[in-house]
Design an enzyme around this catalytic site. Sequence first.
Site, PDB file in Angstrom:
ATOM      1  N   SER A  10     -40.179 -28.891 -63.663  1.00 27.58           N
ATOM      2  CA  SER A  10     -38.866 -29.042 -63.329  1.00 27.58           C
ATOM      3  C   SER A  10     -38.626 -29.818 -61.909  1.00 27.58           C
ATOM      4  O   SER A  10     -37.520 -30.358 -61.782  1.00 27.58           O
ATOM      5  CB  SER A  10     -38.210 -27.467 -63.423  1.00 27.58           C
ATOM      6  OG  SER A  10     -38.697 -26.958 -62.299  1.00 27.58           O
ATOM      7  N   CYS A  72     -45.284 -25.867 -65.356  1.00 23.69           N
ATOM      8  CA  CYS A  72     -44.302 -24.840 -65.250  1.00 23.69           C
ATOM      9  C   CYS A  72     -44.229 -23.907 -66.195  1.00 23.69           C
ATOM     10  O   CYS A  72     -44.259 -23.953 -67.180  1.00 23.69           O
ATOM     11  CB  CYS A  72     -42.906 -25.955 -65.591  1.00 23.69           C
ATOM     12  SG  CYS A  72     -41.404 -25.031 -65.436  1.00 23.69           S
ATOM     13  N   ASN A  73     -43.982 -22.783 -65.471  1.00 19.37           N
ATOM     14  CA  ASN A  73     -44.295 -21.341 -66.310  1.00 19.37           C
ATOM     15  C   ASN A  73     -43.006 -21.291 -67.114  1.00 19.37           C
ATOM     16  O   ASN A  73     -43.079 -20.963 -68.259  1.00 19.37           O
ATOM     17  CB  ASN A  73     -44.266 -20.332 -65.375  1.00 19.37           C
ATOM     18  CG  ASN A  73     -45.780 -20.020 -64.562  1.00 19.37           C
ATOM     19  OD1 ASN A  73     -46.656 -19.551 -64.948  1.00 19.37           O
ATOM     20  ND2 ASN A  73     -45.745 -20.803 -63.657  1.00 19.37           N
ATOM     21  N   CYS A 181     -44.777 -18.976 -60.841  1.00 17.57           N
ATOM     22  CA  CYS A 181     -44.061 -20.086 -60.738  1.00 17.57           C
ATOM     23  C   CYS A 181     -44.757 -20.978 -60.134  1.00 17.57           C
ATOM     24  O   CYS A 181     -45.189 -20.755 -58.777  1.00 17.57           O
ATOM     25  CB  CYS A 181     -42.491 -19.766 -60.038  1.00 17.57           C
ATOM     26  SG  CYS A 181     -41.721 -21.126 -59.733  1.00 17.57           S
TER      27      CYS A 181
HETATM   28  N1  DGL Z   1     -42.043 -24.492 -61.437  1.00 19.23           N
HETATM   29  C1  DGL Z   1     -41.289 -23.690 -62.366  1.00 19.23           C
HETATM   30  C2  DGL Z   1     -42.308 -22.608 -62.833  1.00 19.23           C
HETATM   31  O1  DGL Z   1     -43.305 -22.716 -62.732  1.00 19.23           O
HETATM   32  C3  DGL Z   1     -39.961 -23.450 -62.617  1.00 19.23           C
HETATM   33  C4  DGL Z   1     -38.981 -23.568 -61.547  1.00 19.23           C
HETATM   34  C5  DGL Z   1     -37.566 -23.790 -61.983  1.00 19.23           C
HETATM   35  O2  DGL Z   1     -37.035 -24.911 -62.151  1.00 19.23           O
HETATM   36  O3  DGL Z   1     -36.785 -22.743 -61.967  1.00 19.23           O
HETATM   37  O4  DGL Z   1     -41.569 -21.640 -63.483  1.00 19.23           O
END
Ligand code: DGL
Length: 251
Positions: A10, A72-73, A181
């Site tokens: 994201s 991205c999780n 995250c």
């Molecule tokens: N980097 C992201 C993750 O690992 C998402 C962060 C987001 O856009 O809320 O969840």
Amino acid sequence: MKDLIGFFDSGVGGISVLHTARRLMPNEHFLFYGDNLNAPYGPRPLEEIRALSAAGIEKLLERDVKAIVIACNTATSAYAEIIRAQRPDMIIVGMEPALKPAHFARHGGQVIVLATDATLRLEKFERLMALYGKGVVPVVGEGLVELVEGGKAKSPEAATQLKKLLGPYRDRQIDAIVLGCTHFPFLAEPIQRMFPRARLFDGREGTAQRLKSLLDERGLRSGDGPGDVEYQSSGGEASVQLMERLMGELN
Ligand code: DGL
């Protein structure tokens, strides 16, 4: 023609995963696409996260990548099963909070899982909790993605927000903290300072190793010569500069 590996997040968080993949596979060529314009995904409804993830991953597919990492999780929880069903032949590596190793690091205390709202509310996390949920305290990392996206991971504001979110747990025995995250490894220092006895876990190494072994299995590894990274962002030049800066800050 370069044989590319596509990374999607994201925003800038996936840079933390890309850094590990680069270390493991220095000859590979990577394309990183961050949807910074629409970050954070975490507070959005499921259908919106799915639509944004589909659009972002499409950017990678347009470039004929040989593998995709959903770094991205949140996007993995919302969209990985769908894209895997649509593209059964493509290598697609997703992420999940590193609850399993954290669970085995417990010695009578608790495990904090810091992740986005969506990651903690979706089914994938429920399945993980059913297996490794004993002593786990899920905490929504409210406001943290915005701080990292703003280049403020090392700022006093970030320290203040972390104190607000995690301060209530400082008196407990916290054995492990899962950075669930990909933006949060950039906040590892202040988190570790707050909980000096806790071990921090994240999914970077496991994800990069999985990518490497899938490429090896299919004979898709790049040969000689140094690899490189191409950065792209829906957020424009400022976001690309932040990606490059964050990549340089990791070691
Ligand atoms: N980097 C992201 C993750 O690992 C998402 C962060 C987001 O856009 O809320 O969840």
